[in-house]
Design an enzyme around this catalytic site. Structure first.
Site, PDB file in Angstrom:
ATOM      1  N   ASP A   1       0.843  -1.204   0.000  1.00 30.31           N
ATOM      2  CA  ASP A   1       0.000   0.000   0.000  1.00 30.31           C
ATOM      3  C   ASP A   1       0.872   1.246   0.000  1.00 30.31           C
ATOM      4  O   ASP A   1       2.054   1.180   0.380  1.00 30.31           O
ATOM      5  CB  ASP A   1      -0.930   0.016   1.236  1.00 30.31           C
ATOM      6  CG  ASP A   1      -2.249   0.736   0.958  1.00 30.31           C
ATOM      7  OD1 ASP A   1      -2.218   1.925   0.604  1.00 30.31           O
ATOM      8  OD2 ASP A   1      -3.314   0.103   1.094  1.00 30.31           O
TER       9      ASP A   1
ATOM     10  N   ASP B   1       3.562   1.740  -4.565  1.00 30.73           N
ATOM     11  CA  ASP B   1       2.587   2.454  -5.386  1.00 30.73           C
ATOM     12  C   ASP B   1       2.340   1.591  -6.625  1.00 30.73           C
ATOM     13  O   ASP B   1       3.239   1.438  -7.460  1.00 30.73           O
ATOM     14  CB  ASP B   1       3.146   3.829  -5.785  1.00 30.73           C
ATOM     15  CG  ASP B   1       2.120   4.658  -6.549  1.00 30.73           C
ATOM     16  OD1 ASP B   1       1.194   4.068  -7.161  1.00 30.73           O
ATOM     17  OD2 ASP B   1       2.239   5.892  -6.536  1.00 30.73           O
ATOM     18  N   VAL B   2       1.153   1.040  -6.729  1.00 31.70           N
ATOM     19  CA  VAL B   2       0.888   0.067  -7.802  1.00 31.70           C
ATOM     20  C   VAL B   2       0.932   0.694  -9.202  1.00 31.70           C
ATOM     21  O   VAL B   2       0.965  -0.028 -10.190  1.00 31.70           O
ATOM     22  CB  VAL B   2      -0.461  -0.682  -7.605  1.00 31.70           C
ATOM     23  CG1 VAL B   2      -0.453  -1.483  -6.317  1.00 31.70           C
ATOM     24  CG2 VAL B   2      -1.651   0.273  -7.682  1.00 31.70           C
TER      25      VAL B   2
ATOM     26  N   ASN C   1      -6.332  -5.710  -5.305  1.00 28.41           N
ATOM     27  CA  ASN C   1      -7.451  -5.051  -4.622  1.00 28.41           C
ATOM     28  C   ASN C   1      -7.345  -3.527  -4.620  1.00 28.41           C
ATOM     29  O   ASN C   1      -8.364  -2.847  -4.578  1.00 28.41           O
ATOM     30  CB  ASN C   1      -7.524  -5.568  -3.170  1.00 28.41           C
ATOM     31  CG  ASN C   1      -8.400  -4.714  -2.297  1.00 28.41           C
ATOM     32  OD1 ASN C   1      -9.623  -4.797  -2.350  1.00 28.41           O
ATOM     33  ND2 ASN C   1      -7.791  -3.822  -1.511  1.00 28.41           N
TER      34      ASN C   1
ATOM     35  N   SER D   1     -16.165  -4.852  -9.394  1.00 25.81           N
ATOM     36  CA  SER D   1     -17.299  -4.235  -8.704  1.00 25.81           C
ATOM     37  C   SER D   1     -18.590  -4.627  -9.412  1.00 25.81           C
ATOM     38  O   SER D   1     -18.606  -4.807 -10.643  1.00 25.81           O
ATOM     39  CB  SER D   1     -17.172  -2.707  -8.727  1.00 25.81           C
ATOM     40  OG  SER D   1     -18.370  -2.117  -8.263  1.00 25.81           O
TER      41      SER D   1
ATOM     42  N   TYR E   1     -14.847   4.868 -13.514  1.00 29.96           N
ATOM     43  CA  TYR E   1     -14.617   3.736 -12.603  1.00 29.96           C
ATOM     44  C   TYR E   1     -15.173   2.436 -13.191  1.00 29.96           C
ATOM     45  O   TYR E   1     -14.504   1.402 -13.202  1.00 29.96           O
ATOM     46  CB  TYR E   1     -15.274   4.039 -11.254  1.00 29.96           C
ATOM     47  CG  TYR E   1     -15.233   2.887 -10.268  1.00 29.96           C
ATOM     48  CD1 TYR E   1     -14.027   2.430  -9.770  1.00 29.96           C
ATOM     49  CD2 TYR E   1     -16.409   2.268  -9.837  1.00 29.96           C
ATOM     50  CE1 TYR E   1     -13.980   1.375  -8.861  1.00 29.96           C
ATOM     51  CE2 TYR E   1     -16.375   1.220  -8.938  1.00 29.96           C
ATOM     52  CZ  TYR E   1     -15.158   0.779  -8.451  1.00 29.96           C
ATOM     53  OH  TYR E   1     -15.113  -0.259  -7.561  1.00 29.96           O
TER      54      TYR E   1
ATOM     55  N   LEU F   1     -21.896  -2.337  -3.122  1.00 31.77           N
ATOM     56  CA  LEU F   1     -21.459  -1.228  -2.259  1.00 31.77           C
ATOM     57  C   LEU F   1     -21.243  -1.768  -0.842  1.00 31.77           C
ATOM     58  O   LEU F   1     -22.171  -2.282  -0.219  1.00 31.77           O
ATOM     59  CB  LEU F   1     -22.522  -0.119  -2.261  1.00 31.77           C
ATOM     60  CG  LEU F   1     -22.229   1.078  -1.357  1.00 31.77           C
ATOM     61  CD1 LEU F   1     -20.915   1.762  -1.721  1.00 31.77           C
ATOM     62  CD2 LEU F   1     -23.384   2.079  -1.424  1.00 31.77           C
TER      63      LEU F   1
ATOM     64  N   THR G   1     -13.643   4.570   3.096  1.00 36.32           N
ATOM     65  CA  THR G   1     -13.676   5.340   1.842  1.00 36.32           C
ATOM     66  C   THR G   1     -15.094   5.413   1.265  1.00 36.32           C
ATOM     67  O   THR G   1     -15.555   6.485   0.870  1.00 36.32           O
ATOM     68  CB  THR G   1     -12.708   4.722   0.802  1.00 36.32           C
ATOM     69  OG1 THR G   1     -11.388   4.781   1.352  1.00 36.32           O
ATOM     70  CG2 THR G   1     -12.739   5.468  -0.513  1.00 36.32           C
TER      71      THR G   1
HETATM   72  N1  LIG Z   1     -16.150  -0.380  -0.830  1.00 34.94           N
HETATM   73  C1  LIG Z   1     -16.959  -0.624  -1.842  1.00 34.94           C
HETATM   74  O1  LIG Z   1     -18.148  -0.285  -1.825  1.00 34.94           O
HETATM   75  C2  LIG Z   1     -16.452  -1.350  -3.055  1.00 34.94           C
HETATM   76  C3  LIG Z   1     -17.390  -1.928  -3.922  1.00 34.94           C
HETATM   77  C4  LIG Z   1     -16.949  -2.597  -5.059  1.00 34.94           C
HETATM   78  C5  LIG Z   1     -15.594  -2.678  -5.315  1.00 34.94           C
HETATM   79  N2  LIG Z   1     -14.700  -2.091  -4.456  1.00 34.94           N
HETATM   80  C6  LIG Z   1     -13.287  -2.198  -4.785  1.00 34.94           C
HETATM   81  O2  LIG Z   1     -12.629  -2.789  -3.695  1.00 34.94           O
HETATM   82  C7  LIG Z   1     -11.306  -2.277  -3.588  1.00 34.94           C
HETATM   83  C8  LIG Z   1     -11.093  -1.718  -2.193  1.00 34.94           C
HETATM   84  O3  LIG Z   1     -12.075  -0.716  -1.912  1.00 34.94           O
HETATM   85  P1  LIG Z   1     -12.199  -0.101  -0.441  1.00 34.94           P
HETATM   86  O4  LIG Z   1     -13.564   0.422  -0.278  1.00 34.94           O
HETATM   87  O5  LIG Z   1     -11.667  -1.069   0.545  1.00 34.94           O
HETATM   88  O6  LIG Z   1     -11.229   1.152  -0.596  1.00 34.94           O
HETATM   89  P2  LIG Z   1     -10.144   1.744   0.413  1.00 34.94           P
HETATM   90  O7  LIG Z   1      -9.900   3.148  -0.044  1.00 34.94           O
HETATM   91  O8  LIG Z   1     -10.526   1.485   1.828  1.00 34.94           O
HETATM   92  O9  LIG Z   1      -8.872   0.848   0.125  1.00 34.94           O
HETATM   93  C9  LIG Z   1      -8.108   0.986  -1.040  1.00 34.94           C
HETATM   94  C10 LIG Z   1      -6.655   0.905  -0.629  1.00 34.94           C
HETATM   95  O10 LIG Z   1      -5.879   1.022  -1.825  1.00 34.94           O
HETATM   96  C11 LIG Z   1      -4.785   1.865  -1.527  1.00 34.94           C
HETATM   97  N3  LIG Z   1      -4.278   2.498  -2.748  1.00 34.94           N
HETATM   98  C12 LIG Z   1      -4.865   3.477  -3.477  1.00 34.94           C
HETATM   99  N4  LIG Z   1      -4.053   3.837  -4.481  1.00 34.94           N
HETATM  100  C13 LIG Z   1      -2.948   3.053  -4.393  1.00 34.94           C
HETATM  101  C14 LIG Z   1      -1.749   2.963  -5.134  1.00 34.94           C
HETATM  102  N5  LIG Z   1      -1.516   3.768  -6.191  1.00 34.94           N
HETATM  103  N6  LIG Z   1      -0.829   2.053  -4.768  1.00 34.94           N
HETATM  104  C15 LIG Z   1      -1.038   1.250  -3.691  1.00 34.94           C
HETATM  105  N7  LIG Z   1      -2.139   1.307  -2.938  1.00 34.94           N
HETATM  106  C16 LIG Z   1      -3.091   2.198  -3.286  1.00 34.94           C
HETATM  107  C17 LIG Z   1      -5.319   2.895  -0.543  1.00 34.94           C
HETATM  108  O11 LIG Z   1      -4.284   3.521   0.189  1.00 34.94           O
HETATM  109  C18 LIG Z   1      -6.243   2.027   0.312  1.00 34.94           C
HETATM  110  O12 LIG Z   1      -5.573   1.503   1.444  1.00 34.94           O
HETATM  111  C19 LIG Z   1     -11.161  -1.237  -4.702  1.00 34.94           C
HETATM  112  O13 LIG Z   1     -10.573  -1.832  -5.837  1.00 34.94           O
HETATM  113  C20 LIG Z   1     -12.602  -0.860  -4.993  1.00 34.94           C
HETATM  114  O14 LIG Z   1     -12.776  -0.378  -6.294  1.00 34.94           O
HETATM  115  C21 LIG Z   1     -15.098  -1.436  -3.341  1.00 34.94           C
END
Ligand SMILES: NC(=O)c1ccc[n+]([C@@H]2O[C@H](COP(=O)([O-])OP(=O)(O)OC[C@H]3O[C@@H](n4cnc5c(N)ncnc54)[C@H](O)[C@@H]3O)[C@@H](O)[C@H]2O)c1
Length: 243
Positions: A32, A56-57, A83, A135, A148, A180, A185
């Site tokens: 992360d 940083d991915v 993820n 998603s 997105y 969702l 976040t």
């Molecule tokens: N929460 C939801 O409702 C939901 C629904 C469907 C899909 N998703 C997907 O699930 C995944 C996680 O979502 P979440 O809600 O836990 O989000 P989140 O923001 O809590 O977690 C995402 C993490 O990715 C990290 N990140 C962001 N950019 C980065 C980078 N360039 N390099 C490394 N790390 C990086 C952030 O620091 C964070 O810790 C995402 O891919 C999101 O699109 C989330």
């Protein structure tokens, strides 16, 4: 021991995935840009230890160095969970090229770079699991999430094509599509202003999705016994999208 890497493990779903994999006996590395201390504590509570890797991915050098660090520390790599992702809400006509590219870089370049860096190690292990977190928006197409949704639909295509390429190597590639889900976040963005409740009311299961609702599907897809499951997108959203 099976080694798993989870990107975006500092919070939300990635944090829950890292803890669950540790609880299931995997050696886990979390990648992360944010601090992984909280995830480390959760993994320890599960009886594991988290290798915390700043990464940083979007950046090839950072990704290559992170994968090297994991393999140097743990000696192997079997499971990659792509993820890390961003999901800003933007009306389409206000979306700039810079916004579009920022989303694609994290959500598509990230999985591309990490998967490419991890693959030699999965091949060396003789088997592997790649799990892409997409998603339910790819089925639903909600407003204000065009960039997105496009990025996650791209990741579904990546999943399907790569599954074909890697099947002979005993490496499966699948996607999990959460609905969702309540994370810090989403509570600030898509779930805010009644968003969680509106989505809940469209689901068959009438409650707000939590990260733990995705864990059993993740463990199933990663399981060594799931070697015949590949190229699929498994929708875990309480039934709001049925496909
Ligand atoms: N929460 C939801 O409702 C939901 C629904 C469907 C899909 N998703 C997907 O699930 C995944 C996680 O979502 P979440 O809600 O836990 O989000 P989140 O923001 O809590 O977690 C995402 C993490 O990715 C990290 N990140 C962001 N950019 C980065 C980078 N360039 N390099 C490394 N790390 C990086 C952030 O620091 C964070 O810790 C995402 O891919 C999101 O699109 C989330």
């Amino acid at each position: 021991m099976t080694v798993a890497v989870v990107s975006g493990a500092a919070s939300g779903l990635g944090q829950a995935f890292a803890a669950a994999l540790a609880g299931a006996g995997y050696r886990v590395a979390g990648l992360d840009v944010a601090d992984l201390g909280e995830t480390g504590a959760l993994v320890e509570a599960e009886g594991g230890e988290l290798l915390r890797v700043e990464c940083d991915v979007r950046d090839q050098e950072s990704v290559d160095a992170a994968v090297d660090e994991v393999v140097t520390e743990y000696g192997a790599l079997h499971v990659l969970v792509n993820n890390a992702g961003v999901y800003p809400q933007l009306p389409f006509e206000e979306t700039t090229l810079a916004d579009w590219q920022r989303i694609m870089r994290v959500n598509l370049d990230g999985p591309f770079l990490l998967t490419r860096a991890a693959l030699p190690h999965l091949r060396a292990a003789g088997w592997g699991r790649i799990v892409n977190i997409v998603s339910a928006v790819v089925f639903l197409g909600p407003p204000e999430l065009v960039a997105y949704t496009t990025s996650k639909a791209g990741l579904v295509g990546f999943t399907r094509a790569l599954a074909t390429e890697l099947g002979p190597a005993n490496i499966t590639v699948n996607a999990i599509a959460p609905g969702l889900t309540r994370t810090a976040t989403s509570a600030r963005t898509t779930g805010a202003d009644g968003g969680f409740e509106r989505v809940r009311d469209l689901q068959c299961v009438p409650r707000i999705e939590e990260p733990r609702d995705l864990v059993s599907t993740l463990l199933y897809v990663c399981d060594r016994g799931s070697g015949f499951l590949t190229g699929q997108t498994i929708n875990v959203d309480g039934g709001s999208a049925k496909h």
